[in-house]
Motif scaffolding. Structure first.
Motif, PDB file in Angstrom:
ATOM      1  N   LEU A   1       8.677  -3.954 -10.725  1.00 13.16           N
ATOM      2  CA  LEU A   1       8.080  -5.266 -11.018  1.00 13.16           C
ATOM      3  C   LEU A   1       6.785  -5.109 -11.813  1.00 13.16           C
ATOM      4  CD1 LEU A   1       8.626  -7.241  -7.671  1.00 13.16           C
ATOM      5  CD2 LEU A   1       9.652  -7.721  -9.897  1.00 13.16           C
ATOM      6  N   GLY A   2       6.014  -4.091 -11.464  1.00 11.46           N
ATOM      7  CA  GLY A   2       4.782  -3.817 -12.206  1.00 11.46           C
ATOM      8  C   GLY A   2       5.085  -3.430 -13.641  1.00 11.46           C
ATOM      9  N   THR A   3       6.074  -2.556 -13.801  1.00 11.50           N
ATOM     10  CA  THR A   3       6.463  -2.119 -15.152  1.00 11.50           C
ATOM     11  C   THR A   3       6.914  -3.317 -15.984  1.00 11.50           C
ATOM     12  OG1 THR A   3       7.208  -0.086 -14.118  1.00 11.50           O
ATOM     13  CG2 THR A   3       7.920  -0.456 -16.385  1.00 11.50           C
ATOM     14  N   LYS A   4       7.673  -4.204 -15.347  1.00 12.97           N
ATOM     15  CA  LYS A   4       8.194  -5.389 -16.041  1.00 12.97           C
ATOM     16  C   LYS A   4       7.037  -6.301 -16.484  1.00 12.97           C
ATOM     17  CE  LYS A   4      11.356  -9.254 -15.107  1.00 12.97           C
ATOM     18  NZ  LYS A   4      12.201  -9.872 -14.062  1.00 12.97           N
ATOM     19  N   TRP A   5       6.094  -6.524 -15.574  1.00 13.21           N
ATOM     20  CA  TRP A   5       4.996  -7.444 -15.885  1.00 13.21           C
ATOM     21  C   TRP A   5       4.130  -6.892 -17.011  1.00 13.21           C
ATOM     22  CZ3 TRP A   5      -0.380  -7.862 -15.858  1.00 13.21           C
ATOM     23  CH2 TRP A   5      -0.890  -9.169 -15.884  1.00 13.21           C
TER      24      TRP A   5
ATOM     25  N   LEU B   1       0.839  -1.194   0.000  1.00 11.19           N
ATOM     26  CA  LEU B   1       0.000   0.000   0.000  1.00 11.19           C
ATOM     27  C   LEU B   1       0.863   1.228   0.000  1.00 11.19           C
ATOM     28  CD1 LEU B   1      -2.585  -1.033   2.671  1.00 11.19           C
ATOM     29  CD2 LEU B   1      -3.017  -0.722   0.260  1.00 11.19           C
ATOM     30  N   LEU B   2       0.843   1.962  -1.068  1.00  8.18           N
ATOM     31  CA  LEU B   2       1.519   3.248  -1.097  1.00  8.18           C
ATOM     32  C   LEU B   2       0.440   4.302  -1.075  1.00  8.18           C
ATOM     33  CD1 LEU B   2       4.112   2.531  -3.875  1.00  8.18           C
ATOM     34  CD2 LEU B   2       4.489   2.510  -1.428  1.00  8.18           C
ATOM     35  N   ARG B   3       0.617   5.283  -0.242  1.00  3.92           N
ATOM     36  CA  ARG B   3      -0.430   6.273  -0.111  1.00  3.92           C
ATOM     37  C   ARG B   3       0.085   7.617  -0.566  1.00  3.92           C
ATOM     38  NH1 ARG B   3      -4.434   4.195   2.274  1.00  3.92           N
ATOM     39  NH2 ARG B   3      -5.389   6.193   2.639  1.00  3.92           N
ATOM     40  N   GLY B   4      -0.663   8.299  -1.348  1.00  5.70           N
ATOM     41  CA  GLY B   4      -0.275   9.609  -1.846  1.00  5.70           C
ATOM     42  C   GLY B   4      -1.177  10.688  -1.311  1.00  5.70           C
ATOM     43  N   ALA B   5      -0.756  11.915  -1.482  1.00  6.36           N
ATOM     44  CA  ALA B   5      -1.570  13.040  -1.025  1.00  6.36           C
ATOM     45  C   ALA B   5      -1.950  13.891  -2.215  1.00  6.36           C
ATOM     46  CB  ALA B   5      -0.797  13.881  -0.037  1.00  6.36           C
TER      47      ALA B   5
ATOM     48  N   THR C   1       0.417   0.687  -6.794  1.00  3.09           N
ATOM     49  CA  THR C   1      -0.073  -0.018  -5.607  1.00  3.09           C
ATOM     50  C   THR C   1      -0.234  -1.518  -5.774  1.00  3.09           C
ATOM     51  OG1 THR C   1      -2.348   0.368  -6.239  1.00  3.09           O
ATOM     52  CG2 THR C   1      -1.362   1.994  -4.806  1.00  3.09           C
ATOM     53  N   THR C   2      -0.400  -1.987  -6.985  1.00  2.00           N
ATOM     54  CA  THR C   2      -0.735  -3.403  -7.149  1.00  2.00           C
ATOM     55  C   THR C   2       0.477  -4.305  -6.935  1.00  2.00           C
ATOM     56  OG1 THR C   2      -2.198  -2.595  -8.867  1.00  2.00           O
ATOM     57  CG2 THR C   2      -2.041  -4.951  -8.616  1.00  2.00           C
ATOM     58  N   PHE C   3       1.549  -3.989  -7.602  1.00  2.00           N
ATOM     59  CA  PHE C   3       2.739  -4.834  -7.477  1.00  2.00           C
ATOM     60  C   PHE C   3       3.580  -4.394  -6.274  1.00  2.00           C
ATOM     61  CE2 PHE C   3       1.357  -5.884 -11.666  1.00  2.00           C
ATOM     62  CZ  PHE C   3       1.802  -7.185 -11.866  1.00  2.00           C
ATOM     63  N   ASP C   4       4.415  -5.333  -5.793  1.00  2.00           N
ATOM     64  CA  ASP C   4       5.196  -5.060  -4.582  1.00  2.00           C
ATOM     65  C   ASP C   4       6.190  -3.928  -4.793  1.00  2.00           C
ATOM     66  OD1 ASP C   4       3.948  -6.894  -2.981  1.00  2.00           O
ATOM     67  OD2 ASP C   4       5.234  -8.546  -3.613  1.00  2.00           O
TER      68      ASP C   4
ATOM     69  N   VAL D   1      -2.050   4.138 -13.903  1.00  3.36           N
ATOM     70  CA  VAL D   1      -2.652   5.228 -13.121  1.00  3.36           C
ATOM     71  C   VAL D   1      -1.849   5.373 -11.826  1.00  3.36           C
ATOM     72  CG1 VAL D   1      -4.754   6.076 -12.008  1.00  3.36           C
ATOM     73  CG2 VAL D   1      -4.909   4.698 -14.095  1.00  3.36           C
ATOM     74  N   PRO D   2      -1.175   6.504 -11.646  1.00  7.90           N
ATOM     75  CA  PRO D   2      -0.296   6.626 -10.471  1.00  7.90           C
ATOM     76  C   PRO D   2      -1.058   6.965  -9.189  1.00  7.90           C
ATOM     77  CG  PRO D   2      -0.212   8.614 -11.793  1.00  7.90           C
ATOM     78  CD  PRO D   2      -1.141   7.680 -12.503  1.00  7.90           C
ATOM     79  N   GLY D   3      -0.362   6.797  -8.064  1.00  5.76           N
ATOM     80  CA  GLY D   3      -0.929   7.189  -6.767  1.00  5.76           C
ATOM     81  C   GLY D   3      -1.230   6.008  -5.878  1.00  5.76           C
ATOM     82  N   GLY D   4      -1.532   6.326  -4.621  1.00  8.32           N
ATOM     83  CA  GLY D   4      -1.960   5.293  -3.688  1.00  8.32           C
ATOM     84  C   GLY D   4      -3.325   4.764  -4.099  1.00  8.32           C
ATOM     85  N   GLU D   5      -3.791   3.742  -3.388  1.00 11.75           N
ATOM     86  CA  GLU D   5      -5.034   3.111  -3.827  1.00 11.75           C
ATOM     87  C   GLU D   5      -6.241   4.059  -3.849  1.00 11.75           C
ATOM     88  OE1 GLU D   5      -5.549  -0.933  -2.652  1.00 11.75           O
ATOM     89  OE2 GLU D   5      -7.713  -0.707  -2.627  1.00 11.75           O
ATOM     90  N   PRO D   6      -6.421   4.911  -2.828  1.00 18.00           N
ATOM     91  CA  PRO D   6      -7.561   5.840  -2.909  1.00 18.00           C
ATOM     92  C   PRO D   6      -7.458   6.769  -4.122  1.00 18.00           C
ATOM     93  CG  PRO D   6      -6.674   5.787  -0.683  1.00 18.00           C
ATOM     94  CD  PRO D   6      -5.719   5.039  -1.548  1.00 18.00           C
ATOM     95  N   ASP D   7      -6.237   7.214  -4.419  1.00 21.74           N
ATOM     96  CA  ASP D   7      -6.051   8.096  -5.578  1.00 21.74           C
ATOM     97  C   ASP D   7      -6.321   7.344  -6.870  1.00 21.74           C
ATOM     98  OD1 ASP D   7      -5.172  10.132  -3.853  1.00 21.74           O
ATOM     99  OD2 ASP D   7      -3.200   9.219  -3.796  1.00 21.74           O
TER     100      ASP D   7
END
Lengths: 309, 463
Positions: B57-61, B3-7, B50-53, B83-89
Motif C-alpha cells: 500500500l505504501g509503494t502504491k501511494w 509497527l514493524l520492528r527490525g533488528a 512502518t507508515t502504511f498498513d 527508508v527500510p526498517g522498523g520505526e527506531p531503525d
C-alpha cells in the motif's frame, strides 16, 4: 650467537649468570626488519589505533544523533565518565552482561564437552546426524535463532507444550536465563566441534594405562582428559566470552533488553543510548567499556594460554 | 500505522564515525530556487515499512504521488528515498541522512521528531508557503493540528495524518456480561467494573487490553498508558520550562489503574503485551477471535479489519464492535494522545518551491484520504472525517475516531521525552509482569530511572 646452556648445566665460569640472563633472541633483531614491518604497522594504525582513538574521543564529547548537539558538539572532559560512574542502569547492565557471559561460558563448555564425548562413542551415522543438527544451530543467523527461541519460550510455545506448562511465559518470567540458554544453544555447535577434535587427539594409551591402574572415570577425566583439554577449553572460554559480549542480535530480537532492564546487556544499552535516546557520545563511551572488557579477556587468554617452562 | 520492528547490529562506533564524517560538510541554510525552465531533481525520504498498513500500500501511494507530481511539474524529477526498517531503525537512518551534505528535500517523519530536527537547523520554515499555495488545505486543519509543527511562532512541519485513541469493545461479550449497549464509560471505575463483569461472565476472555512494557517502543505508550495519563488529574509530561514530570498525582493515578487491572487479572498476558511482534496491533486479532472484551487502542485498529489491510479481514467488525471515548478519571470528557506523521522541507533544499509543490500534491484531497485509509490515520482536514471515501473505508470506526480527535492532546517533542517514555513503559511493564507492584513503587522506579538518565535538574515533581 649466545651460548645455549642451563644454570644446572656443566658449563662453568664467571660469565655463566650474565650469559643466562642475556636475551637469546637479541641477535635475531635487524634494523631492516622495521622497514618490512611498516605496512603491517600502517594498517594497524589506520584500521585500529585511529578509529579506536576517535571512538575514545567521541566518548568524551556531547555529540547527539539529532538536536542542537548534533551540529555544534565538542569535548566535554570527564563529564560522560562521571555520568557513567553514577549511572545505575549502566551498572545493572554490566552485571547482566556478566551473568549472560558467565552463564554462556559454563553452558557452552559443559554442553560442548558432553555432546563431543557422547558423539565419540556414537555410531558413525548418528555422529553425522547429531553433529550436523548441532552445527546447524551454530550456523543459524542470530535473527533466526532469536525468533526460534522467542516462539518456543513464550506462552503456547514448544517448550511449554513439551513439559505440560503451555500457559507459562518462560521468556518473560526468567528472561536472562532464557536468553542465556538461547545463546548457549547457538554456540554449542562450535564448542562441540573444537572439543571433539581435542578429545580425539588424546592418546588412548594414557587412558588405557590409567584404567590398568584402576583409575575411576572421574580420576581419568580430572587427571588426564582435563589437563590435555586445557588449551582447547581456554580458547572456547575466550571465544564464547567475546562472541557473547557482541551478541546484540539475539537479545534484541527476543526481548530488546527487557522486561525492564532484565536482559539489557552492554551492547543493547549502548545502542539504546546512541539511537533511542540520541546520545551518540554516551553510547560510544559504553562501547569503549566493551572494548576494555574484551581487552581484559584477551590479556587473560594470553597469560593463561602461554606455554609454561 | 502498523509497527514493524527490525533488528540491527549495534554498530555504535561505526555509525557514529559515519555520521560525524558526513557532518563535516556542515550545515548551510542556503535555499535557492531553480529556474522554471531547468530540469531539477528533488527527493523525498519516508519510512518504507512502518507508515502504511502494508508495504504494497505504501509503494502504491508513493508511486501514485510521484506520477502525479511529475505530470504536473514536468521540469522536476522526484526521487523517492524509501527508508527500510522498523520505526527506531527508520529514525536512526533518517537522522544519518540529514547529517549528509545533501539531505532529502522533503521528509515524512513522526511529529515527535519535529522539535529535534528544527533545533538541529534541518528544517525550513513553511509559513511563507502555507499562507500562499498551501492555504487551501492548511487553513482547514484544526488549530491543535496546525500547531503540531509550530516552534517559536514558525511552522516547520505539516501533518499528513493523525493517530488518536479510544475504547473498542466487543458488543456480544459485553452483552453476556450484562452491560447495556451502547456502552460509554463515564469514569475509569466504569471501565474496571465492566472488565470485572466480563471476567466473571466469560472467564476465558481477556477482559481489558491496555498496552504495557517497552516492546513497542515510544509509540506503545502513545497507544496505551499515556491516554490514561491524559485523562488523569495531572496530565503534564513536560513542564513549560522543559522539565520532565517524574512524580505527580496523575502519574500515580495512572499507575494505580494499571495495578488494579493486573492485580485483579483483568489485563492481557505478558506474552502478548511484551510481544516483539507488533504488540499495539494485537487487539485487532484478539477481537476477531472473540478473545478480548475491551481495549484502549489506536484508531488504526478499525482499518485493520478491512479487506485491503486484512489484519485480519473481519467483515463483521462493523456490527460486532463498538467504539467509545476514553473517559477522564472522574468523568468530564474524553482523553487521548495525538501523534501524527508530518511533512517537512530540508533547510538545505535546492528548490524550496518545488519541494512545497510536492507537499501540495501529497495533501490533495484524494492523496490525503488514501494515505489516511491505508496508513490508519485520521486525516488532518476536518471536513474529510465524514466524507464517504474516508468514513466508509472502515465504518463506523473512521468517523468515530474523527469525532474523538477534538479531545486529543499532543505529546511532547523533545530529546528528553524518549527517556521519559522508556521509563513509564518500564513502569507499566513492571506492573504487568509483577501485579503486586504498587503504583507508587512503579512511579518511584520511573523517577529513579529518569533522574539517573537526565540528571536531577531535568526532572520535576508536581502535586
Amino acid at each position: 650467537m649466545t651460548v645455549m646452556t642451563s644454570p644446572e648445566g656443566t658449563v662453568a665460569g664467571p660469565d655463566l649468570e650474565r650469559l643466562w640472563k642475556t636475551r637469546r633472541d637479541r641477535d635475531r633483531f635487524q634494523w631492516s626488519s622495521l622497514a618490512l614491518m611498516t605496512p603491517a604497522f600502517g594498517l594497524l594504525i589506520i584500521l585500529f589505533l585511529i578509529p579506536m582513538g576517535y571512538a575514545v574521543y567521541l566518548g568524551l564529547t556531547n555529540l547527539t544523533l539529532v538536536g542542537p548537539d548534533s551540529v555544534k558538539w565538542g569535548f566535554t572532559g570527564l563529564q560522560n565518565l562521571s555520568r557513567l560512574r553514577q549511572d545505575s542502569t549502566f551498572w545493572t547492565s554490566l552485571w547482566v552482561t556478566g551473568g549472560f557471559i558467565g552463564g554462556s561460558i559454563v553452558g557452552v563448555l559443559v554442553a560442548g564437552y558432553w555432546l563431543a564425548s557422547l558423539l565419540m562413542r556414537a555410531r558413525p551415522w548418528m555422529r553425522i546426524v547429531v553433529g550436523g543438527v548441532v552445527v546447524v544451530s551454530w550456523m543459524m543467523p542470530a535473527v533466526t535463532a532469536g525468533m526460534t527461541w522467542y516462539a518456543s519460550t513464550t506462552q503456547g510455545g514448544a517448550l511449554g507444550t513439551l513439559i505440560g506448562m503451555r500457559n507459562t511465559n518462560f521468556l518473560d518470567s526468567w528472561p536472562l536465563v532464557i536468553v542465556t540458554l538461547a545463546n548457549i544453544w547457538s554456540m554449542t555447535g562450535f564448542s562441540m566441534l573444537v572439543i571433539g577434535a581435542a578429545l580425539r587427539n588424546i592418546p588412548s594409551e594414557a587412558i588405557e594405562a590409567a584404567m590398568v591402574e584402576n583409575a575411576s572415570a572421574w580420576q581419568r577425566f580430572r587427571s588426564i582428559v582435563l589437563p590435555l583439554l586445557r588449551p582447547t577449553m581456554i580458547a572456547v572460554v575466550l571465544l564464547t566470552a567475546l562472541l557473547s559480549l557482541a551478541n546484540f542480535g539475539l537479545i534484541y530480537i527476543m526481548t530488546q533488553g527487557g522486561p525492564g532492564n532484565a536482559t539489557n546487556i552492554l551492547p543493547l544499552y549502548s545502542y539504546q543510548q546512541a539511537f533511542s535516546f540520541n546520545n551518540l557520545a554516551y553510547g560510544a563511551l559504553i562501547g569503549n567499556v566493551m572494548v576494555l572488557l574484551a581487552t581484559v579477556f584477551g590479556v587473560l587468554y594470553v597469560r593463561v594460554a602461554a606455554p609454561r617452562s | 500505522m502498523r509497527l514493524l520492528r527490525g533488528a540491527k547490529a549495534p554498530r555504535v562506533i561505526a555509525a557514529t564515525a559515519l555520521a560525524t564524517v558526513a557532518m563535516t560538510a556542515g550545515i548551510s541554510a542556503t535555499v535557492s530556487t531553480a529556474s522554471a525552465s531547468s530540469k531539477v531533481t528533488i527527493s523525498v525520504a519516508y519510512a518504507a515499512d512502518t507508515t502504511f498498513d502494508t508495504i504494497p500500500l505504501g509503494t502504491k501511494w508513493w508511486g501514485a504521488v510521484k506520477k502525479e507530481f511529475q505530470q504536473k511539474y514536468p521540469n522536476v524529477t522526484l526521487k523517492l528515498i524509501p527508508v527500510p526498517g522498523g520505526e527506531p531503525d527508520f529514525l536512526t537512518k533518517l537522522a544519518l541522512l540529514f547529517k549528509q551534505s545533501n539531505p532529502p528535500d522533503v521528509v515524512q517523519f513522526p511529529s515527535t521528531e519535529i522539535a529535534l530536527y528544527q533545533s538541529s537547523g534541518y528544517l525550513l520554515s513553511l509559513d511563507k508557503y502555507l499562507s500562499g499555495s498551501g492555504k487551501t488545505w492548511f487553513s482547514q486543519y484544526p488549530t491543535v493540528i496546525q500547531n503540531e509543527g509550530k516552534i517559536g511562532g514558525k511552522i516547520y512541519a505539516v501533518s499528513a495524518g493523525e493517530n488518536n485513541n479510544g475504547i473498542y469493545y466487543d458488543k456480544a461479550i459485553l452483552q453476556k456480561a450484562g452491560i447495556p449497549l451502547p456502552w460509554q464509560p463515564k469514569t475509569w471505575a466504569d471501565i474496571i467494573t465492566a472488565a470485572k463483569a466480563i471476567k466473571k461472565a466469560e472467564p476465558k476472555v481477556i477482559p481489558l487490553w491496555v498496552d504495557a512494557g517497552t516492546s513497542a517502543g515510544p509509540n506503545g505508550a502513545g497507544y496505551g498508558i499515556l491516554n490514561l495519563l491524559a485523562g488523569s488529574a495531572t496530565p503534564t509530561i513536560q513542564t513549560a520550562s522543559g522539565k520532565m514530570v517524574v512524580s505527580s498525582k496523575g502519574l500515580l493515578q495512572t499507575l494505580d489503574f494499571y495495578h488494579t487491572v493486573f492485580a485483579d487479572g483483568l489485563g492481557a498476558p505478558t506474552s502478548q503485551l511484551f510481544s516483539e511482534n507488533n504488540a499495539p496491533n494485537i487487539p485487532s486479532t484478539d477481537f476477531a477471535k472473540g478473545t478480548l472484551g475491551i481495549a484502549v487502542a489506536a484508531n488504526f485498529i478499525g482499518g485493520n479489519w478491512t479487506k485491503m489491510v486484512s489484519f485480519p479481514y473481519w467483515p463483521k467488525a462493523s456490527t460486532a464492535m463498538g467504539v467509545a471515548g476514553l473517559p477522564k478519571i472522574n468523568g468530564g470528557g474524553y482523553a487521548s494522545t495525538l501523534s501524527g506523521w508530518d511533512f517537512g522541507i530540508s533547510s538545505k533544499t535546492k528548490d524550496a518551491e518545488a519541494a512545497f509543490n510536492l507537499i501540495n500534491v501529497m495533501q490533495e484531497s484524494k492523496n490525503m484520504i488514501d494515505a489516511a485509509n491505508w496508513a490508519g490515520w485520521v486525516p488532518p482536514v476536518k471536513s474529510y472525517w465524514s466524507i464517504p471515501t474516508y468514513a466508509n473505508f472502515a465504518a463506523p470506526f473512521n468517523e468515530e475516531f474523527g469525532k474523538l480527535l477534538a479531545s486529543s492532546s499532543e505529546l511532547p517533542t523533545s530529546a528528553n521525552y524518549s527517556v521519559w517514555v522508556q521509563a513509564i513503559e518500564q513502569a507499566s511493564g513492571a506492573i504487568a509482569q509483577s501485579p503486586s507492584t504498587s503504583g507508587a513503587a512503579a512511579m518511584s522506579q520511573m523517577k529513579s530511572y529518569v533522574t539517573n538518565q537526565l540528571g536531577p535538574s531535568a526532572v520535576t515533581t508536581l502535586p
